[in-house]
Design a protein around this motif. Structure first.
Motif, short mmCIF file in Angstrom:
data_model
loop_
_atom_site.label_atom_id
_atom_site.label_comp_id
_atom_site.label_asym_id
_atom_site.label_seq_id
_atom_site.Cartn_x
_atom_site.Cartn_y
_atom_site.Cartn_z
N GLU A 42 9.94 -3.78 13.32
CA GLU A 42 10.42 -3.73 12.38
C GLU A 42 11.40 -2.05 13.02
OE1 GLU A 42 10.29 -5.24 8.09
OE2 GLU A 42 10.88 -3.39 7.67
N PRO A 43 8.92 -1.47 12.78
CA PRO A 43 9.89 0.37 12.49
C PRO A 43 9.93 0.22 14.72
CG PRO A 43 7.23 -0.22 11.87
CD PRO A 43 7.97 -1.86 12.41
N ARG A 44 10.43 1.74 14.80
CA ARG A 44 10.70 1.89 15.46
C ARG A 44 9.03 2.37 16.56
NH1 ARG A 44 15.25 6.67 17.58
NH2 ARG A 44 15.21 6.71 19.73
N VAL A 45 9.20 2.19 17.47
CA VAL A 45 8.33 2.42 18.29
C VAL A 45 8.51 3.11 19.31
CG1 VAL A 45 6.48 1.75 19.61
CG2 VAL A 45 7.05 0.05 17.98
N ILE A 46 7.95 4.67 19.36
CA ILE A 46 8.23 5.79 20.46
C ILE A 46 6.94 5.76 21.73
CG2 ILE A 46 9.12 8.13 20.85
CD1 ILE A 46 10.60 6.11 18.78
N LYS A 47 7.97 5.22 22.25
CA LYS A 47 6.38 5.49 24.06
C LYS A 47 5.55 6.38 24.39
CE LYS A 47 7.26 0.58 23.42
NZ LYS A 47 7.01 -0.62 23.33
N PRO A 104 0.69 -1.36 0.60
CA PRO A 104 0.13 -0.30 -0.07
C PRO A 104 0.71 1.05 0.18
CG PRO A 104 -0.20 -1.17 1.65
CD PRO A 104 0.66 -1.94 1.24
N ASN A 105 0.38 2.80 -0.66
CA ASN A 105 1.59 3.52 -0.76
C ASN A 105 1.03 4.42 0.63
OD1 ASN A 105 1.83 6.18 -1.76
ND2 ASN A 105 1.48 6.26 -3.73
N PRO A 106 1.43 5.02 0.67
CA PRO A 106 2.06 5.58 2.00
C PRO A 106 1.18 6.81 2.18
CG PRO A 106 4.21 4.89 2.40
CD PRO A 106 3.36 4.52 0.98
N SER A 107 1.32 7.40 0.43
CA SER A 107 0.45 8.58 0.68
C SER A 107 -1.53 8.65 0.30
CB SER A 107 0.61 9.23 -0.71
OG SER A 107 0.85 9.01 -2.44
N GLN A 108 -1.19 7.32 0.42
CA GLN A 108 -3.34 6.81 0.22
C GLN A 108 -3.25 6.43 1.24
OE1 GLN A 108 -3.23 4.53 -3.34
NE2 GLN A 108 -2.47 6.19 -5.17
N ILE A 109 -3.18 5.13 1.85
CA ILE A 109 -3.18 5.57 3.00
C ILE A 109 -1.90 4.84 4.06
CG2 ILE A 109 -3.02 2.48 2.43
CD1 ILE A 109 -5.26 1.87 4.19
N GLY A 110 -1.88 5.27 5.36
CA GLY A 110 -0.65 5.33 6.08
C GLY A 110 -0.16 4.33 6.83
N ASN A 111 0.80 3.69 6.49
CA ASN A 111 1.95 2.32 6.49
C ASN A 111 2.77 2.95 7.03
OD1 ASN A 111 3.49 0.77 4.29
ND2 ASN A 111 1.58 2.59 3.37
N ALA A 112 3.77 1.75 7.30
CA ALA A 112 5.21 2.17 7.63
C ALA A 112 6.44 0.97 6.65
CB ALA A 112 5.90 2.03 9.44
N GLY A 113 5.36 0.62 5.99
CA GLY A 113 5.83 -1.30 4.98
C GLY A 113 5.58 -2.43 6.10
N SER A 114 6.89 -3.47 6.37
CA SER A 114 6.46 -4.02 6.89
C SER A 114 6.24 -4.56 8.64
CB SER A 114 7.51 -5.50 6.65
OG SER A 114 7.96 -5.55 5.32
N PHE A 115 6.23 -4.55 8.94
CA PHE A 115 5.25 -3.98 10.44
C PHE A 115 6.78 -4.88 11.19
CE2 PHE A 115 4.74 -3.27 14.94
CZ PHE A 115 4.35 -1.33 14.97
N PHE A 116 6.69 -6.11 10.92
CA PHE A 116 7.41 -7.58 11.53
C PHE A 116 8.65 -7.64 11.15
CE2 PHE A 116 2.65 -7.55 13.04
CZ PHE A 116 3.12 -7.29 14.87
N LYS A 117 9.20 -8.00 11.78
CA LYS A 117 10.97 -8.96 10.91
C LYS A 117 10.04 -9.53 10.52
CE LYS A 117 14.58 -6.23 14.16
NZ LYS A 117 15.18 -6.74 14.17
N ASN A 118 11.21 -11.21 10.01
CA ASN A 118 10.53 -12.41 9.57
C ASN A 118 11.50 -13.00 10.14
OD1 ASN A 118 8.97 -11.91 6.74
ND2 ASN A 118 11.19 -11.41 5.57
N PRO A 119 10.45 -14.32 11.26
CA PRO A 119 11.40 -14.33 12.47
C PRO A 119 12.58 -15.79 11.28
CG PRO A 119 8.95 -14.90 13.00
CD PRO A 119 9.58 -14.43 11.16
N VAL A 120 14.07 -15.31 12.02
CA VAL A 120 15.50 -16.26 11.94
C VAL A 120 15.16 -17.60 12.60
CG1 VAL A 120 17.62 -16.48 11.50
CG2 VAL A 120 15.61 -15.11 10.64
N MET A 121 15.88 -18.93 12.20
CA MET A 121 14.57 -19.73 13.70
C MET A 121 16.14 -21.18 12.94
SD MET A 121 11.79 -21.61 13.04
CE MET A 121 10.68 -19.77 13.21
N LYS A 122 16.12 -22.31 13.87
CA LYS A 122 17.64 -22.91 14.09
C LYS A 122 16.88 -23.59 12.86
CE LYS A 122 20.91 -22.59 17.12
NZ LYS A 122 21.66 -21.29 16.48
#
Ligand SMILES: Cc1cc2nc3c(=O)[nH]c(=O)nc-3n(C[C@H](O)[C@H](O)[C@H](O)COP(=O)(O)OP(=O)(O)OC[C@H]3O[C@@H](n4cnc5c(N)ncnc54)[C@H](O)[C@@H]3O)c2cc1C
Length: 337
Positions: free
Chosen positions: A332-337, A225-243
């Motif tokens: 993934e984004p920085r959450v400012i509390k 989704p294009n942020p100029s049309q609908i607010g977003n920050a791209g991927s909100f979560f990192k892809n989990p890396v596991m063994k």
């Protein structure tokens, strides 16, 4: 450095979340950096550096100084038989810079086309897309230590890059102002087109940086989704890396779980979007806060969602993915509390 008070951040973050900062300034030259350094040493308040605001979620008003980095300029720093070295100041728009390198006839950054934000923020989370990360081509960067006023030079090793990670994010957040970044772009390009979607889009094409960049742009416009049309920050979560062993156990219970082997042979990255989708979150909406109906990994602001409402959706997603798969998602984004 001009300081404004009680400034709205709504147009300064791509989520379009309303929040106010107590103080706001813009950093356009060395004198402004010095002024910020002095302000920090006199005021016992936090100072947050801002680029394009495309990787931030403001949960509340900010009781401190937001300093938007507006340092501009780009050039070809040097050239040898094997590569050209191009530099850009931190305030340059990332995508415009990528396109500028391509227009100059240089290759290396094409897969990172259309990522929003500034050049200076790009090393913070080692931006990546379509099988390429910033660290593939970063040569060095300059930064000012806002606690000592020292001007520092970081080569690639000192940046300690990882998946959406760097020294600047893990150890020096808000302490170092990145002022400029230099990339080494090899004269003999190496194309990275093995990523799902890209390979099909490029089948039969004569490969150039421009052709790959255009394909990446089309893919991103189709999927995100294009942020100029609908607010977003791209991927909100990192892809989990596991063994690998944990991945195999999880996969035996959940058919279709995607896995991408990592350079460390005993690790696999799985898809956060797939996990979230399996929990039924795509298109979910509570008031104006929700999940994109295009992509389960993207949280969206349909209009007037607050940062807290968006964060509540994120927490609910984390809990449901943990409940179904036993995997803890990290924002993934920085959450400012
Ligand atoms: C639609 C969309 C798609 C996206 N796709 C991708 C993607 O494919 N891959 C990817 O990796 N990211 C992606 N992102 C995330 C984002 O674009 C990147 O993380 C980008 O680098 C953030 O840049 P920014 O200037 O907006 O940073 P901001 O959000 O303003 O800041 C991010 C962090 O960097 C710090 N910072 C900013 N400038 C400086 C500086 N000069 N010196 C020191 N610290 C600084 C801030 O304090 C903050 O901690 C996407 C975002 C959106 C909205």
């Amino acid at each position: 450095m001009k300081i404004n008070e009680n400034v709205s951040l709504k147009d300064l973050n791509t989520f379009g979340v309303e929040a106010k900062t107590k103080y706001y300034s813009e950093i356009s030259n060395l004198l402004d950096i010095e002024a910020l350094f002095e302000w920090k040493s006199k005021n016992n308040l936090p100072a947050l550096l801002l680029g394009g605001g495309s990787n931030l979620l403001f949960k509340n008003d900010f009781d401190g100084m937001i300093a938007k980095v507006c340092l501009m300029g780009k050039d070809i720093a040097k050239e040898d038989d094997e590569a050209v070295y191009v530099s850009a100041a931190a305030g340059e728009n990332w995508h415009d810079f990528v396109r500028w390198t391509i227009d100059q006839g240089f290759a290396g950054l094409e897969n990172l086309s259309l990522i929003p934000g500034s050049v200076g923020a790009a090393p913070i989370q080692n931006i990546g897309a379509y099988g390429v990360e910033l660290s593939n081509t970063l040569h060095s960067l300059q930064a000012v230590n806002l606690e000592t006023a020292d001007i520092l030079e970081f080569d690639k090793e000192l940046c300690q890059f990882g998946y959406r990670e760097s020294f600047f994010k893990s150890q020096a957040l808000d302490k170092l102002l990145i002022t400029s970044v230099t990339f080494r772009l090899p004269k003999k390009p190496e194309w990275h087109i093995n990523y799902a979607g890209l390979r099909e889009a490029l089948a039969g094409e004569v490969l150039t940086a421009d052709v790959i960049s255009q394909a990446v742009i089309s893919e991103r416009q189709r999927k995100l989704p294009n942020p100029s049309q609908i607010g977003n920050a791209g991927s909100f979560f990192k892809n989990p890396v596991m063994k690998v062993t944990d991945f195999e156990t999880l996969k035996s219970d959940h058919e279709g779980l995607p896995g991408f082997p990592q350079t460390h042979n005993d690790e696999v990255k799985t898809s956060a979007g797939w996990l979230i989708d399996q929990c039924g979150w795509k298109g979910h909406r509570v008031g104006d806060a929700g999940v994109s109906d295009k992509h389960a990994l993207v949280l969206v602001n349909h209009g007037n969602a607050t940062g807290s409402e968006l964060w509540q959706v994120a927490e609910d997603i984390i809990a449901s993915v943990e409940g179904k798969f036993g995997v803890t998602l990290e924002p993934e984004p920085r959450v400012i509390k």
